[in-house]
Design an enzyme around this catalytic site. Structure first.
Site, short mmCIF file in Angstrom:
data_model
loop_
_atom_site.label_atom_id
_atom_site.label_comp_id
_atom_site.label_asym_id
_atom_site.label_seq_id
_atom_site.Cartn_x
_atom_site.Cartn_y
_atom_site.Cartn_z
N LYS A 42 0.83 -1.20 0.00
CA LYS A 42 0.00 0.00 0.00
C LYS A 42 0.87 1.26 0.00
CE LYS A 42 -3.72 -0.45 2.20
NZ LYS A 42 -4.47 -0.86 3.38
N SER A 61 14.58 -42.47 -10.57
CA SER A 61 13.31 -41.78 -10.43
C SER A 61 13.07 -41.58 -8.94
CB SER A 61 12.16 -42.61 -11.03
OG SER A 61 10.94 -41.92 -10.87
N ARG A 89 -3.36 -1.26 -6.41
CA ARG A 89 -2.54 -2.46 -6.34
C ARG A 89 -2.90 -3.33 -7.54
NH1 ARG A 89 -5.72 -4.59 -0.96
NH2 ARG A 89 -7.75 -4.88 -1.93
N ARG A 138 2.74 -48.75 -12.07
CA ARG A 138 2.78 -49.55 -10.84
C ARG A 138 2.23 -50.94 -11.13
NH1 ARG A 138 0.26 -44.11 -8.55
NH2 ARG A 138 -0.75 -44.47 -10.55
N MET A 185 -5.80 -7.31 8.40
CA MET A 185 -5.15 -6.49 9.41
C MET A 185 -5.94 -5.21 9.64
SD MET A 185 -1.13 -7.13 8.60
CE MET A 185 -1.28 -6.62 6.90
N GLU A 193 14.13 -43.57 -3.01
CA GLU A 193 13.03 -43.28 -2.07
C GLU A 193 13.41 -43.54 -0.63
OE1 GLU A 193 9.74 -45.96 -3.00
OE2 GLU A 193 11.16 -47.29 -4.01
N GLY A 251 -8.45 -7.15 4.35
CA GLY A 251 -9.28 -7.23 5.54
C GLY A 251 -8.67 -7.98 6.70
N ARG A 300 7.65 -50.04 -12.96
CA ARG A 300 8.20 -50.37 -11.64
C ARG A 300 7.81 -51.80 -11.28
NH1 ARG A 300 6.15 -47.04 -6.54
NH2 ARG A 300 4.35 -48.43 -6.77
N GLY A 335 11.19 -41.25 -5.76
CA GLY A 335 9.88 -41.53 -5.19
C GLY A 335 9.70 -40.66 -3.96
N THR A 336 9.24 -39.44 -4.17
CA THR A 336 9.25 -38.46 -3.08
C THR A 336 8.18 -38.72 -2.02
OG1 THR A 336 7.94 -36.99 -4.50
CG2 THR A 336 10.33 -36.63 -4.43
N ASN A 337 7.18 -39.55 -2.32
CA ASN A 337 6.21 -39.90 -1.27
C ASN A 337 6.91 -40.67 -0.16
OD1 ASN A 337 4.38 -38.77 -3.02
ND2 ASN A 337 3.36 -40.68 -3.54
N ASP A 338 7.57 -41.79 -0.53
CA ASP A 338 8.27 -42.59 0.47
C ASP A 338 9.48 -41.85 1.02
OD1 ASP A 338 6.65 -44.75 0.73
OD2 ASP A 338 7.76 -46.07 -0.61
N HIS A 365 -15.65 -7.82 0.95
CA HIS A 365 -14.68 -8.71 1.57
C HIS A 365 -14.82 -10.13 1.04
CE1 HIS A 365 -13.45 -11.60 4.74
NE2 HIS A 365 -12.42 -10.79 4.85
N ARG A 379 -3.48 2.97 8.54
CA ARG A 379 -3.84 1.78 7.79
C ARG A 379 -2.66 0.84 7.66
NH1 ARG A 379 -6.45 3.47 2.23
NH2 ARG A 379 -7.55 1.48 2.47
N TYR A 419 12.71 -34.86 -16.07
CA TYR A 419 11.25 -34.90 -16.24
C TYR A 419 10.57 -35.01 -14.89
CZ TYR A 419 11.45 -39.97 -15.35
OH TYR A 419 11.64 -41.21 -14.77
N CYS A 428 8.59 -39.26 -9.62
CA CYS A 428 7.28 -39.84 -9.90
C CYS A 428 6.36 -39.81 -8.68
CB CYS A 428 7.42 -41.28 -10.40
SG CYS A 428 8.25 -42.39 -9.24
#
Length: 903
Positions: free
Chosen positions: A27, A787, A340, A581, A107, A768, A105, A636, A789-792, A456, A96, A875, A855
């Site tokens: 602001k 590859s 803004r 899978r 703050m 993983e 809204g 896999r 395996g970001t979940n595990d 709002h 303000r 990838y 993956c």
């Protein structure tokens, strides 16, 4: 942070510019920018975010701040020719908030600082309007009492309602000076009762307390909740803007409004906004009084309207974007109070980006940065079926598009409670306020009977991508009785299902069926962007996606386990399969073969079970490779524990017990039960699964590799172009991979010799486990690709199970700020991400041509895609419906990186 004696904490509006948002907040920076442009901005000054940080860390203002504020206040008083709160002709100011990122809204703001029992009479004389003076004073006490002194705001509302009822009027504008004077006395008593002290009469004390209240509002529950929702860092602090007051409540020749240079809901050019005569700014955004369309200002005050249109054009050209503007008209004089870059709906974002390209204001690279994957995902949501039989009960303003269906609830507490119980809800209010934020987040959509596109509810809903219909005046909302009544007397009770259409503003009773969005139809190939009847939005999406595909470096694959998913993924733009899978091929009727494998007592029985599975697996792979012909397919090998393919232990125990009690044959069920007990593990996700299965159960992995190799050979014989990669899961050490790889190569060689087909199958692994990431350099010696395996990997790095913890303590962790966002939703860059980065570097150091992908679910998360681009993956792979999002974000990541390099 420590205070620097030479640090400057206060800037006049003439000293800043829009590039100082970190220091002056959005602001303050934009007020300075408009001042520099020569636009009519009331004089004022900004207290920096650095001052706020000192205050929040130490509990007190910087030592130099009071003197700096005094110096700037003196300069402001000299410029205005009047002193703050003086008796005869008082200078009044607003205090303000204004953080770097817009938090509408969330703050605090206090208007009319400087009014007192003494100066209110002087203001009345100076303005020649007693009603205006007493109205301004009651507003100050109301806002100050609630935001600064912590008095319950409902008490002021009730007192004002009592005054209107006593006079028999519906609007506060119908109260005269004497009425408002009595309201002021009532308000002062409310303050005295609630705080134990009189309302402060010293104008400087009012200003100082208001400044502290704005600082404190940075850490209110609603502000922290909004920051978590919008992923705004919590350490930025807020600036405070002290601005000389201009008054829209001086009579019918005065007013206040909010304007957009384009429609924030659709992106279309035109005159959009709301105006309210004889009012102050908070009246518009609070939705307390229904406004008139901005276009009506032309007939109310043409000179101000024409000047406003010229200023809006100036600002949009200067900012090269949709601008959101607040203004006040004081007796025919136009004042600019804020501008803004405006929040917009997803559809508007895509349309505006391409419009600005066509107008020569931005290039394609900038247009790509003006949209994001979350917005694209919103555009892929279904919409209501226009051909369905519906019961329309009302219509309001289409504030934020989408098709939302849920049970009617009339307060935020119920919305959150029911939502946590799995119910979909629509939050219905007369108008929302910042305290409704948690209910707005929980709801599928928001419906209000008051307010317009700048209220709002509308602004916050657009920012969150929530469906919203505002200003449905024909619907009477009774929050106390928890019901809504339609114009024809139909009553909607809490719990009744309603449907709201944020694209048309229509409100329906009951559940309206939905149909696919035109954007999904475009991605599916059922709508062509070049066709004459193509939706304007589809055209915009097509243009931006085409540019993203041209510039992105990351390729996008799909997680798909069958030909149907593969075909859909290909239509959505997948460039291969990053994760097939194979365990999904063992379900349904095929469970019996897995059961035979598990129950095998001899090598012969085991081999027979595997031989029965082989042709079934081969058929699946042939269909999959055909669907993805010419594109890579990563298969896999079996990953989950074998017990997952057996009946539930409780169900099986009951079955055996019943059979025994009835003296019925149950030998097979008994053997299955014994096998379930034998395979039982305390923590199966860290037990016998993945590569461990292939090493412990002879022939399991070799059967799968044989099916893959034979299917590949069959496709090559059929003149196909299969590009197959075999992935070994859950490897923790290179020795595991070497053993399985050697066995796999023997099988591939056998199939090659038998079929006479030259098979080239890549062999790699999933990263993983933390140990795999740490020893990635060694593992790369035996792997042609990784590859992630970001979940595990997330589970094993953090040491918790996703299925267990998301329902137990994640909510508390998010509320306490331990998580800004779930690490399963967006990759934890500092922990999990650090392992990915080091594994990439180590893998490439050993094998420079190693192919690297991801993956896990993070492959389709917008923020995570940028991280994967940064660390150099080749990838990402995600579910079919997330492919367009990943394509867009991969393009944005490349364009962003190129822009950073050029700077």
């Amino acid at each position: 942070m420590s205070e620097n004696n030479d640090q400057k904490f206060v800037y006049d509006f003439t000293e800043g510019n829009r590039d100082l948002k970190d220091l002056l907040g959005g602001k303050g920076a934009n007020l300075a920018e408009m001042t520099n442009l020569g636009l009519p901005v009331p004089p004022g000054f900004t207290i920096t975010t650095e001052a706020c940080k000192v205050y929040l860390e130490s509990g007190s203002e910087p030592a130099a701040l009071r003197d700096e504020v005094s110096a700037h206040l003196d300069a402001l008083e000299r410029r205005m020719g009047k002193r703050l709160g003086q008796a005869d002709d008082p200078l009044l100011v607003s205090v303000r908030s204004g953080a770097k990122f817009s938090m509408p809204g969330m703050m605090d703001t206090v208007l009319n600082i400087g009014l007192s029992d003494e100066s209110v009479a002087g203001l009345a004389r100076q303005a020649g309007n007693g009603r205006f003076a007493w109205d301004s004073y009651r507003r100050l006490i109301q806002m100050f009492g609630k935001t600064v002194l912590g008095v319950d705001g409902e008490l002021f509302e009730e007192a004002l309602d009592e005054a209107k009822a006593a006079k028999g009027v519906a609007s506060d504008t119908d109260l005269g000076a004497a009425d408002l004077q009595r309201v002021v006395e009532h308000f002062k008593k409310i303050v005295k009762t609630g705080t134990g002290r009189d309302f402060p009469q010293d104008p400087r004390e009012q200003m100082d307390l208001a400044i502290q209240a704005v600082f404190n509002s940075w850490n209110t529950d609603r502000a922290k909740l909004y920051r978590r929702q919008e992923r705004i860092p919590g350490d930025l602090g807020t600036a405070v803007n002290i601005c000389s007051m201009v008054f829209g409540n001086l009579g019918p020749d005065s007013g206040t409004g909010v304007a957009f240079t384009r429609d924030p809901a659709s992106g279309h050019e035109g005159v959009y906004g709301d105006y309210l005569q004889n009012a102050q700014g908070e009246d518009v955004v609070a939705g307390i009084r229904n406004t008139v369309p901005l276009a009506d200002l032309e007939s109310i005050d043409k000179a101000s309207y024409d000047q406003l249109m010229e200023i809006m054009n100036t600002l949009e050209t200067h900012y090269k974007d949709l601008c959101d503007i607040e203004f006040t008209i004081e007796r025919g004089h136009l004042w600019m109070l804020q501008t803004r870059v405006g929040k917009r709906t997803a559809g508007a974002a895509f349309r505006i980006a391409t419009q600005l390209v066509d107008q020569g204001l931005i290039d394609e690279a900038e247009a790509l940065q003006r949209v994001n994957g979350a917005q694209l995902a919103q555009l892929m949501f279904p919409k209501f079926d226009e051909a369905a039989k519906v019961d329309q009960i009302g219509r309001g303003i289409a504030a934020s598009p989408g098709a939302a269906v849920g049970k009617a609830v009339f307060d935020s507490y119920t919305a959150v409670k029911w939502s946590r119980s799995g119910e979909k809800v629509i939050l219905i209010r007369r108008e929302t306020n910042p305290d409704d934020l948690d209910g707005m987040i929980a709801a599928e959509g928001i419906l209000t009977s008051r307010g317009g596109k700048t209220s709002h509810a509308a602004v916050v809903a657009r920012g969150m991508g929530k469906t919203c219909v505002c200003g449905a005046e024909e619907l009477e909302v009774d929050t106390k009785r928890r019901r809504m009544t339609t114009a024809d007397g139909q009553v909607v009770e809490e719990g009744d299902v309603v449907s709201i259409d944020g694209s048309t503003g229509k409100v329906y009773l009951g559940e309206v069926p939905v149909v696919p969005s035109p954007v999904v139809e475009y991605f599916e190939g059922r709508m062509h962007a070049g066709a004459d009847d193509a939706d304007e939005l589809v055209q915009a999406v097509h243009r931006i996606m085409a540019y993203a595909d041209r510039v992105r470096r990351l390729r996008v694959r799909a997680n798909a386990d069958n030909a149907e998913d593969a075909n859909r993924a290909r239509r959505f733009g997948a460039q291969g399969i990053g994760l097939c899978r194979t365990e999904h091929m063992f379900l349904g009727e095929r469970r019996q073969y897995v059961e035979r494998l598990i129950l095998a007592d001899t090598d012969t029985e085991r081999d027979e079970a595997l031989e029965a599975l082989l042709p079934l697996q081969k058929t699946d792979f042939v269909e999959l490779f055909e669907a993805m012909d010419g594109l890579p397919v990563t298969v896999r090998l079996l990953d989950p524990p074998l017990h997952e393919f057996l009946p539930d232990i409780t169900e099986l125990s009951v079955r055996v017990a019943l059979a025994e009690s009835r003296k019925e044959p149950h030998e097979n069920d008994l053997r299955l039960l014994q096998a379930v007990h034998r395979l039982h593990e305390q923590n199966p996700m860290l037990g016998l699964r993945g590569v461990r299965l292939g090493l412990v159960i002879p022939g399991l992995f070799t059967m799968q590799v044989r099916a893959i190799a034979e299917a590949t050979a069959q496709r090559i014989d059929a003149k196909g172009d299969p590009r197959v990669e075999i992935m070994i899961p859950l490897v923790g050490t290179v020795q595991e991979l070497e053993i399985v790889r050697e066995e796999a190569e023997q099988v591939i060689a056998e199939v090659r010799a038998r079929t006479g087909v030259d098979l080239k199958l890549a062999l790699g692994t999933m990263i993983e486990l933390p140990r795999a990431a740490v020893t990635a350099g060694q593992i790369a010696e035996a792997a042609e690709f990784f590859s992630f395996g970001t979940n595990d990997l997330t589970q094993t790095v953090w040491g918790f199970s996703r299925d267990d913890v998301e329902a137990s303590f994640f909510t508390a962790y998010l509320e306490k700020g331990i998580f800004g966002v779930s690490p399963f939703e967006t990759i934890d860059k500092d922990g999990v991400g650090a392992l990915v980065r080091s594994a990439v570097e180590a893998g490439r150091a050993t094998r420079p041509d190693i192919k690297l992908g991801v993956c896990g679910e993070h492959g389709g998360d917008p923020e995570s895609v940028h991280f994967f681009h940064e660390v150099g993956l080749d990838y990402v792979s995600c579910s079919p419906f997330r492919i367009p999002v990943a394509r867009l974000e991969a393009g944005r990541a490349a364009a962003e990186a190129k822009g950073s390099d050029s700077r």
